[in-house]
Design an enzyme around this catalytic site. Structure first.
Site, mmCIF file in Angstrom:
data_model
loop_
_atom_site.group_PDB
_atom_site.id
_atom_site.type_symbol
_atom_site.label_atom_id
_atom_site.label_comp_id
_atom_site.label_asym_id
_atom_site.label_seq_id
_atom_site.Cartn_x
_atom_site.Cartn_y
_atom_site.Cartn_z
ATOM 1 C CD GLN A 83 25.515 62.904 15.514
ATOM 2 O OE1 GLN A 83 25.595 64.077 15.895
ATOM 3 N NE2 GLN A 83 24.687 62.051 16.078
ATOM 4 C CB SER A 132 28.082 70.337 13.474
ATOM 5 O OG SER A 132 26.703 70.492 13.672
ATOM 6 C CD GLU A 134 7.603 70.708 17.042
ATOM 7 O OE1 GLU A 134 8.816 70.426 16.997
ATOM 8 O OE2 GLU A 134 7.182 71.879 16.969
ATOM 9 C CD GLU A 146 22.951 64.097 19.550
ATOM 10 O OE1 GLU A 146 23.616 64.489 18.605
ATOM 11 O OE2 GLU A 146 21.776 63.680 19.423
ATOM 12 C CB SER A 150 20.558 64.777 9.917
ATOM 13 O OG SER A 150 20.449 64.811 11.313
HETATM 14 C C1 LIG Z 1 22.657 73.278 15.617
HETATM 15 C C2 LIG Z 1 22.386 71.930 14.991
HETATM 16 C C3 LIG Z 1 23.438 71.044 14.804
HETATM 17 C C4 LIG Z 1 23.205 69.811 14.196
HETATM 18 N N1 LIG Z 1 24.285 68.986 13.956
HETATM 19 C C5 LIG Z 1 24.070 67.786 13.381
HETATM 20 C C6 LIG Z 1 25.185 66.924 13.078
HETATM 21 O O1 LIG Z 1 26.355 67.264 13.331
HETATM 22 N N2 LIG Z 1 24.931 65.737 12.504
HETATM 23 C C7 LIG Z 1 23.671 65.325 12.201
HETATM 24 O O2 LIG Z 1 23.532 64.196 11.713
HETATM 25 N N3 LIG Z 1 22.597 66.125 12.404
HETATM 26 C C8 LIG Z 1 22.769 67.359 12.987
HETATM 27 N N4 LIG Z 1 21.703 68.194 13.211
HETATM 28 C C9 LIG Z 1 20.391 67.791 12.702
HETATM 29 C C10 LIG Z 1 19.352 67.523 13.769
HETATM 30 O O3 LIG Z 1 19.598 66.329 14.437
HETATM 31 C C11 LIG Z 1 17.986 67.532 13.060
HETATM 32 O O4 LIG Z 1 17.772 68.857 12.603
HETATM 33 C C12 LIG Z 1 16.857 67.131 13.953
HETATM 34 O O5 LIG Z 1 16.955 65.780 14.296
HETATM 35 C C13 LIG Z 1 15.493 67.380 13.262
HETATM 36 O O6 LIG Z 1 15.453 66.774 12.021
HETATM 37 P P1 LIG Z 1 15.069 67.583 10.685
HETATM 38 O O7 LIG Z 1 15.813 68.894 10.693
HETATM 39 O O8 LIG Z 1 15.244 66.670 9.533
HETATM 40 O O9 LIG Z 1 13.555 67.938 10.853
HETATM 41 P P2 LIG Z 1 12.244 66.968 10.560
HETATM 42 O O10 LIG Z 1 12.508 65.675 11.214
HETATM 43 O O11 LIG Z 1 12.076 66.986 9.072
HETATM 44 O O12 LIG Z 1 11.166 67.763 11.276
HETATM 45 C C14 LIG Z 1 10.532 68.941 10.701
HETATM 46 C C15 LIG Z 1 9.452 69.403 11.679
HETATM 47 O O13 LIG Z 1 8.463 68.368 11.833
HETATM 48 C C16 LIG Z 1 8.327 68.016 13.187
HETATM 49 N N5 LIG Z 1 8.094 66.558 13.314
HETATM 50 C C17 LIG Z 1 8.821 65.563 12.746
HETATM 51 N N6 LIG Z 1 8.335 64.351 13.094
HETATM 52 C C18 LIG Z 1 7.271 64.594 13.920
HETATM 53 C C19 LIG Z 1 6.353 63.763 14.618
HETATM 54 N N7 LIG Z 1 6.423 62.432 14.555
HETATM 55 N N8 LIG Z 1 5.397 64.367 15.380
HETATM 56 C C20 LIG Z 1 5.318 65.724 15.478
HETATM 57 N N9 LIG Z 1 6.149 66.567 14.818
HETATM 58 C C21 LIG Z 1 7.120 66.014 14.052
HETATM 59 C C22 LIG Z 1 9.640 68.391 13.839
HETATM 60 O O14 LIG Z 1 9.494 68.623 15.246
HETATM 61 C C23 LIG Z 1 9.998 69.671 13.097
HETATM 62 O O15 LIG Z 1 9.317 70.782 13.635
HETATM 63 C C24 LIG Z 1 21.895 69.441 13.795
HETATM 64 C C25 LIG Z 1 20.838 70.352 13.982
HETATM 65 C C26 LIG Z 1 21.074 71.580 14.560
HETATM 66 C C27 LIG Z 1 19.910 72.539 14.709
#
Ligand SMILES: Cc1cc2nc3c(=O)[nH]c(=O)nc-3n(C[C@H](O)[C@H](O)[C@H](O)COP(=O)(O)OP(=O)(O)OC[C@H]3O[C@@H](n4cnc5c(N)ncnc54)[C@H](O)[C@@H]3O)c2cc1C
Length: 392
Positions: A125, A160, A375, A243, A128
């Protein structure tokens, strides 16, 4: 709320339980490398598919069983209870299949669906990006029109199993001038195409399931656009809906974790506290028991609503938020009870159960991030349930 299953649903459960008893691998195999593990999981998925147990929620015409939501729930519950490994092709089966069935052309369905169920082709996928996770409408990966298709440039992250994937579902910006969600299209990306570079990221569990994916002048043919150009956000909603929802697998896994906690509390481990006699730990264990029961009831309430064709509302956010934070509290108690041996997360002389429980602690740190962070779930509850205004 319905607290029982129909005779037909119980018959479905019995059939699956018998099949798993005869076919599921026993014990927790240890693999030298992630590639070995993936190869074993492919074989397991192929066997499951041979028995007609992969993609049971897909319509019969595409190789599924047309299973109901309740049957899908029972399926996951029984798989977890049998300690059967999860299938490796989860993204293909759970996200890509339903999305292609809803939005793909006949040609796309004919080409891409058949190899998904027996793990002939694995999918990843590509959603992100470094600047687009919680807010996916911020994707910057760019797809520009060229003869017969698009040229894609950008970076994806946290992908992933990308290193094992033959195909990816990808969001890319096709109209940079349109408002954020309006200028995105949904593509199939050939992971073997020139210009695709995959770099594994090592996690604290020691595994490298995650990857960064770099896309440099990657050609994506017209035939790989899903739905209409610039309509990708609507199609992504189909993928993201699949999901979320109930979490029977997590319910069973945490019920088993509770049993592990109680066993350790009674028997103790080398160098750990005498948990059964510790009044604070006893309180924590009682709380975990209550939390697991609440998770079960929340799942049943959601199933009842779906069964009665009532709108789901915010329940899926409540369930996701609740079980992921419950999981981290339970794992914290686990680490307290393991004492210094909890630090041994790989097989060794002092590791409890060859480090299995400590690795579980490390893995479940991710639970409050994937499929929508805590969050974000709280924001959904605040605005959609409590009617609070959006934050600044
Ligand atoms: C085990 C695992 C597997 C994954 N596999 C995939 C995959 O196969 N494909 C894929 O595309 N993605 C994948 N992901 C990514 C996942 O979808 C993202 O990590 C998730 O959506 C959070 O985005 P980010 O890491 O960019 O964090 P950010 O969006 O940058 O967030 C950082 C912090 O800010 C907080 N935050 C952000 N916006 C707000 C708001 N509006 N209000 C309050 N707090 C906020 C968040 O809660 C977090 O604590 C995976 C993640 C994990 C952990």
């Amino acid at each position: 709320m319905d607290c029982s299953f129909s005779a037909a649903e119980e018959a479905f459960r019995a059939e699956l339980r018998a099949w798993l008893a005869a076919n599921a691998p026993s014990g927790e195999p240890e693999h030298a490398t992630l590639a070995d593990e993936v190869s074993c999981l492919r074989d397991w998925q192929q066997k499951l598919a041979g028995g007609g147990w992969v993609g049971i929620h897909w319509p019969r015409e595409y190789g599924g069983r047309g299973a109901s939501v309740v049957e899908s729930y029972l399926f996951q519950e029984e798989m977890a209870a049998a300690r059967a490994p999860e299938i490796i092709g989860r993204i293909g089966v759970n996200l890509v299949g339903p999305t292609l069935i809803a939005h793909g052309t006949e040609e796309q369905k004919r080409r891409f669906l058949p190899p998904i169920l027996p793990a002939g082709e694995i999918w990843c996928q590509l959603f992100s990006e470094p600047g687009a996770g919680s807010d996916l409408t911020a994707v910057r990966c760019r797809a520009e029109r060229t003869d017969g298709g698009w040229v894609v440039n950008g970076q994806k992250v946290w992908t992933s199993y990308a290193q094992f994937a033959r195909w990816g579902i990808m969001l890319a910006r096709t109209d940079p001038d349109a408002p954020k969600a309006k200028g995105i299209s949904y593509f199939v990306c050939d992971m073997q195409a020139p210009g695709v570079t995959i770099r594994p990221l090592r996690q604290m569990t020691g595994s490298e399931e995650f990857n960064e994916v770099f896309l440099e002048d990657v050609f994506v043919p017209d035939a790989y656009l899903i739905g209409r150009e610039h309509d990708g956000w609507r199609i992504a909603s189909t993928t993201l809906t699949h999901e979320r929802g109930t979490s029977p697998r997590q319910l069973v896994i945490h019920r088993m974790l509770l049993h592990d906690l109680l066993r350790i509390a009674r028997e103790g481990v080398e160098g750990g506290p005498r948990a059964a006699a510790d009044p604070v730990l006893r309180q924590e264990l009682a709380r975990h028991f209550i939390d697991v029961e609440i998770t079960k009831l929340a799942n049943w309430r959601t199933l009842t609503r779906i069964g009665r064709k009532q709108p789901l509302g915010p329940e899926s956010s409540v369930i996701k938020l609740f079980w992921s934070e419950m999981s981290q509290r339970m794992h914290d108690t686990l680490m307290t009870m393991l004492g210094p041996t909890g630090l041994c997360w790989q097989p060794g002389p002092h590791a409890v159960e060859r480090g299995r429980l400590s690795r579980s602690y490390l893995y479940y740190r991710a639970a409050s991030i994937f499929a929508g962070t805590s969050e974000i779930q709280r924001n959904i509850l605040a605005t959609r349930v409590l009617g609070l205004p959006r934050g600044g």
